[in-house]
Write a protein that holds these residues in place. Structure first.
Motif, PDB file in Angstrom:
ATOM      1  N   THR A   1      -3.777  70.898  44.737  1.00  0.00           N
ATOM      2  CA  THR A   1      -4.698  71.687  45.561  1.00  0.00           C
ATOM      3  C   THR A   1      -4.404  73.173  45.398  1.00  0.00           C
ATOM      4  N   ARG A   2      -5.287  74.018  45.933  1.00  0.00           N
ATOM      5  CA  ARG A   2      -5.073  75.470  45.894  1.00  0.00           C
ATOM      6  C   ARG A   2      -3.727  75.854  46.497  1.00  0.00           C
ATOM      7  N   GLU A   3      -3.312  75.092  47.523  1.00  0.00           N
ATOM      8  CA  GLU A   3      -2.040  75.378  48.189  1.00  0.00           C
ATOM      9  C   GLU A   3      -0.864  74.829  47.388  1.00  0.00           C
ATOM     10  N   GLU A   4      -1.162  74.223  46.220  1.00  0.00           N
ATOM     11  CA  GLU A   4      -0.167  73.598  45.338  1.00  0.00           C
ATOM     12  C   GLU A   4       0.488  72.374  45.977  1.00  0.00           C
ATOM     13  N   VAL A   5      -0.320  71.649  46.752  1.00  0.00           N
ATOM     14  CA  VAL A   5       0.093  70.349  47.282  1.00  0.00           C
ATOM     15  C   VAL A   5      -0.423  69.274  46.316  1.00  0.00           C
ATOM     16  N   HIS A   6       0.394  68.280  45.992  1.00  0.00           N
ATOM     17  CA  HIS A   6      -0.036  67.174  45.132  1.00  0.00           C
ATOM     18  C   HIS A   6      -0.659  66.061  45.989  1.00  0.00           C
ATOM     19  N   VAL A   7      -1.840  65.597  45.549  1.00  0.00           N
ATOM     20  CA  VAL A   7      -2.563  64.573  46.294  1.00  0.00           C
ATOM     21  C   VAL A   7      -3.041  63.495  45.328  1.00  0.00           C
ATOM     22  N   LEU A   8      -2.709  62.228  45.616  1.00  0.00           N
ATOM     23  CA  LEU A   8      -3.218  61.125  44.799  1.00  0.00           C
ATOM     24  C   LEU A   8      -4.666  60.858  45.195  1.00  0.00           C
ATOM     25  N   CYS A   9      -5.542  60.830  44.179  1.00  0.00           N
ATOM     26  CA  CYS A   9      -6.965  60.600  44.430  1.00  0.00           C
ATOM     27  C   CYS A   9      -7.446  59.479  43.514  1.00  0.00           C
TER      28      CYS A   9
ATOM     29  N   GLU B   1     -12.127  69.329  35.903  1.00  0.00           N
ATOM     30  CA  GLU B   1     -12.265  70.284  34.792  1.00  0.00           C
ATOM     31  C   GLU B   1     -12.956  71.568  35.246  1.00  0.00           C
ATOM     32  N   SER B   2     -13.883  71.444  36.196  1.00  0.00           N
ATOM     33  CA  SER B   2     -14.634  72.619  36.636  1.00  0.00           C
ATOM     34  C   SER B   2     -13.809  73.518  37.551  1.00  0.00           C
ATOM     35  N   ASN B   3     -12.844  72.943  38.255  1.00  0.00           N
ATOM     36  CA  ASN B   3     -12.152  73.713  39.283  1.00  0.00           C
ATOM     37  C   ASN B   3     -10.702  74.059  38.982  1.00  0.00           C
ATOM     38  N   ILE B   4     -10.138  73.502  37.918  1.00  0.00           N
ATOM     39  CA  ILE B   4      -8.751  73.837  37.598  1.00  0.00           C
ATOM     40  C   ILE B   4      -8.710  75.250  37.028  1.00  0.00           C
ATOM     41  N   ILE B   5      -7.636  75.963  37.356  1.00  0.00           N
ATOM     42  CA  ILE B   5      -7.453  77.306  36.806  1.00  0.00           C
ATOM     43  C   ILE B   5      -6.860  77.114  35.417  1.00  0.00           C
ATOM     44  N   LYS B   6      -7.641  77.431  34.381  1.00  0.00           N
ATOM     45  CA  LYS B   6      -7.252  77.061  33.020  1.00  0.00           C
ATOM     46  C   LYS B   6      -6.366  78.110  32.358  1.00  0.00           C
ATOM     47  N   VAL B   7      -5.159  77.693  32.018  1.00  0.00           N
ATOM     48  CA  VAL B   7      -4.291  78.520  31.169  1.00  0.00           C
ATOM     49  C   VAL B   7      -3.853  77.636  30.003  1.00  0.00           C
ATOM     50  N   PRO B   8      -3.653  78.228  28.825  1.00  0.00           N
ATOM     51  CA  PRO B   8      -3.288  77.403  27.665  1.00  0.00           C
ATOM     52  C   PRO B   8      -1.953  76.697  27.882  1.00  0.00           C
TER      53      PRO B   8
ATOM     54  N   LEU C   1      -5.980  73.511  41.228  1.00  0.00           N
ATOM     55  CA  LEU C   1      -7.426  73.702  41.330  1.00  0.00           C
ATOM     56  C   LEU C   1      -7.691  74.841  42.314  1.00  0.00           C
ATOM     57  N   ASN C   2      -8.816  75.487  42.143  1.00  0.00           N
ATOM     58  CA  ASN C   2      -9.185  76.519  43.108  1.00  0.00           C
ATOM     59  C   ASN C   2      -9.986  75.890  44.256  1.00  0.00           C
ATOM     60  N   LYS C   3      -9.414  74.841  44.855  1.00  0.00           N
ATOM     61  CA  LYS C   3     -10.045  74.128  45.978  1.00  0.00           C
ATOM     62  C   LYS C   3      -8.949  73.770  46.970  1.00  0.00           C
ATOM     63  N   SER C   4      -9.268  73.897  48.251  1.00  0.00           N
ATOM     64  CA  SER C   4      -8.269  73.590  49.274  1.00  0.00           C
ATOM     65  C   SER C   4      -8.068  72.079  49.390  1.00  0.00           C
ATOM     66  N   ILE C   5      -7.008  71.691  50.048  1.00  0.00           N
ATOM     67  CA  ILE C   5      -6.720  70.261  50.225  1.00  0.00           C
ATOM     68  C   ILE C   5      -7.858  69.578  50.976  1.00  0.00           C
ATOM     69  N   GLU C   6      -8.448  70.275  51.941  1.00  0.00           N
ATOM     70  CA  GLU C   6      -9.570  69.688  52.685  1.00  0.00           C
ATOM     71  C   GLU C   6     -10.797  69.520  51.789  1.00  0.00           C
ATOM     72  N   GLU C   7     -11.065  70.528  50.942  1.00  0.00           N
ATOM     73  CA  GLU C   7     -12.228  70.442  50.054  1.00  0.00           C
ATOM     74  C   GLU C   7     -12.073  69.290  49.059  1.00  0.00           C
ATOM     75  N   ILE C   8     -10.857  69.086  48.577  1.00  0.00           N
ATOM     76  CA  ILE C   8     -10.613  68.007  47.626  1.00  0.00           C
ATOM     77  C   ILE C   8     -10.756  66.646  48.312  1.00  0.00           C
ATOM     78  N   SER C   9     -10.183  66.541  49.520  1.00  0.00           N
ATOM     79  CA  SER C   9     -10.310  65.291  50.270  1.00  0.00           C
ATOM     80  C   SER C   9     -11.780  64.982  50.541  1.00  0.00           C
ATOM     81  N   GLU C  10     -12.523  66.008  50.907  1.00  0.00           N
ATOM     82  CA  GLU C  10     -13.944  65.820  51.208  1.00  0.00           C
ATOM     83  C   GLU C  10     -14.712  65.370  49.959  1.00  0.00           C
ATOM     84  N   PHE C  11     -14.410  65.982  48.815  1.00  0.00           N
ATOM     85  CA  PHE C  11     -15.107  65.604  47.590  1.00  0.00           C
ATOM     86  C   PHE C  11     -14.796  64.152  47.210  1.00  0.00           C
ATOM     87  N   VAL C  12     -13.524  63.791  47.233  1.00  0.00           N
ATOM     88  CA  VAL C  12     -13.145  62.425  46.840  1.00  0.00           C
ATOM     89  C   VAL C  12     -13.766  61.406  47.805  1.00  0.00           C
ATOM     90  N   HIS C  13     -13.812  61.746  49.072  1.00  0.00           N
ATOM     91  CA  HIS C  13     -14.435  60.832  50.034  1.00  0.00           C
ATOM     92  C   HIS C  13     -15.951  60.776  49.859  1.00  0.00           C
TER      93      HIS C  13
END
Lengths: 244, 125
Positions: free
Chosen positions: A70-78, A93-100, A130-142
């Motif tokens: 998550t944006r807060e750098e918390v790991h979440v199993l989805c 792929e759309s929301n991860i901050i891409k560095v080589p 990802l540039n998404k908060s833990i709540e946004e990620i939980s909401e998307f997966v749900h």
């Protein structure tokens, strides 16, 4: 009695051993008597379906998903159903901050098939957030009817406790994963933010020998995505974790 | 003055309130403008909430890039003076709501943490 190890990395994770291939993972799952495994590479689902195919031939149920940062750098199993996996992959792929990626530092990130042929080498670093908060990620997966389990919540890094101090109020999750040596009843006594949740343990395996070192007994009515989701949430017959 | 009291004085921060800091460093005020009179006793810079809970002290201004609502709970728990979000980060909506409720201002700046911490340290030392 159904044994589940819901946190396994593959050769796709930069930190995953080169031996974490579809055949090897399923063979080790069978050796450990696991009925269900969760494939959870860092922020990518590219190896899930191939492992699911191999698992299906050997009666190992494979949950498909990712360990999302998550944006807060918390790991979440989805986890989501296979027909929603493309949506999850697109979101990642759309929301991860891409560095080589630098494979010499972090390791190779390989999508492979059952014959251990490399299908793709992912060139951006998968462990980034990802540039998404833990709540946004939980909401998307749900929104995909998926399963959300904050990983190793008591770990010293990349966890709910290290990054956010405690579980955010209102957080929706099917269960919480705790570290192998954690005692969730002691944690609950000290921290009311995690009361009312079920707890699981998993191997967080990066090497074949680690698979099944911690696992969780769940009681699904049927071996399906919905059955597993209900079993994780069950109040009357909650999951029970074990460590070898 | 005895030697001890001189030492003590040297390590005391100058006292000022959040409003002084906002004005001198041209910070944005996102929320809880009514609470700008809170006294500032020092500062703490960290993005790990577990670390802030363990080490920030009452009256500190907290410098972070975390925008999650849990920052307000930590600020309230430690009775911090204010939170400053760096690099142009803006608080989440529920973070602002909690800021108002707790009466602890959330501030913002385009500066990055190193630069802001340096300036704040110079002001407070």
């Amino acid at each position: 009695m159904t044994r589940a190890d819901l946190h396994i990395h593959t050769v796709l994770s930069p930190c995953g051993d080169i031996e974490m291939t579809p055949q090897n993972i399923i063979s080790r799952a069978i050796e450990e008597g696991l009925d269900i495994i969760g494939i959870a590479d860092h922020n990518s689902t590219l190896n899930c379906l191939e492992i699911r195919r191999v698992g299906a031939e050997k009666s190992v149920y494979v949950l498909c998903g990712a360990e999302v940062t998550t944006r807060e750098e918390v790991h979440v199993l989805c986890f989501v159903e296979p027909d929603k996996l493309g949506d999850l992959q697109f979101f990642l792929e759309s929301n991860i901050i891409k560095v080589p990626n630098n494979p010499d530092v972090f390791g190779y990130q390989l999508a492979v098939n059952v014959n251990e042929e490399v299908l793709e080498e992912v060139d951006y670093l998968l462990v980034n957030a990802l540039n998404k908060s833990i709540e946004e990620i939980s909401e998307f997966v749900h929104s995909l009817d998926g399963i959300v389990i904050p990983a190793h919540i008591d770990k010293g890094s990349n966890s709910i406790y290290s990054q956010l101090g405690f579980l955010p109020f209102g957080m929706v999750a099917e269960a919480l994963e705790v570290s192998q040596n954690a005692d969730s009843s002691l944690m609950v006594a000290k921290d009311k933010s995690i009361r009312g949740f079920n707890f699981i343990k998993s191997s967080d395996a990066h090497y074949p020998y680690e698979i099944g070192r911690a696992y969780t007994i769940i009681h699904p009515e049927e071996l399906s995505f919905e059955g597993i989701k209900s079993a994780l949430l069950s109040v009357s017959n909650p999951p029970e974790y074990r460590v070898k | 003055m005895t030697q001890d009291s001189i030492k003590f004085k040297l390590f005391q921060y100058n006292t000022m309130n959040v409003k002084d800091v906002v004005e001198r460093l041209s910070l944005n005020v996102f929320s809880a403008t009514e609470a700008l009179d809170r006294e500032v006793t020092g500062g703490y810079a960290s993005d790990l909430l577990s670390d802030v809970m363990g080490h920030a002290q009452e009256g500190h201004i907290w410098i972070t890039l975390q925008t999650h609502k849990n920052i307000m709970a930590v600020a309230s728990l430690k009775d911090l003076a204010a939170i400053v979000l760096v690099k142009g980060f803006e608080p989440d909506k529920d973070t602002m709501e909690l800021s108002v409720k707790e009466g602890i201002p959330v501030l913002g700046t385009k500066m990055q943490a190193f630069e802001l911490a340096g300036k704040l340290y110079e002001m407070l030392k």
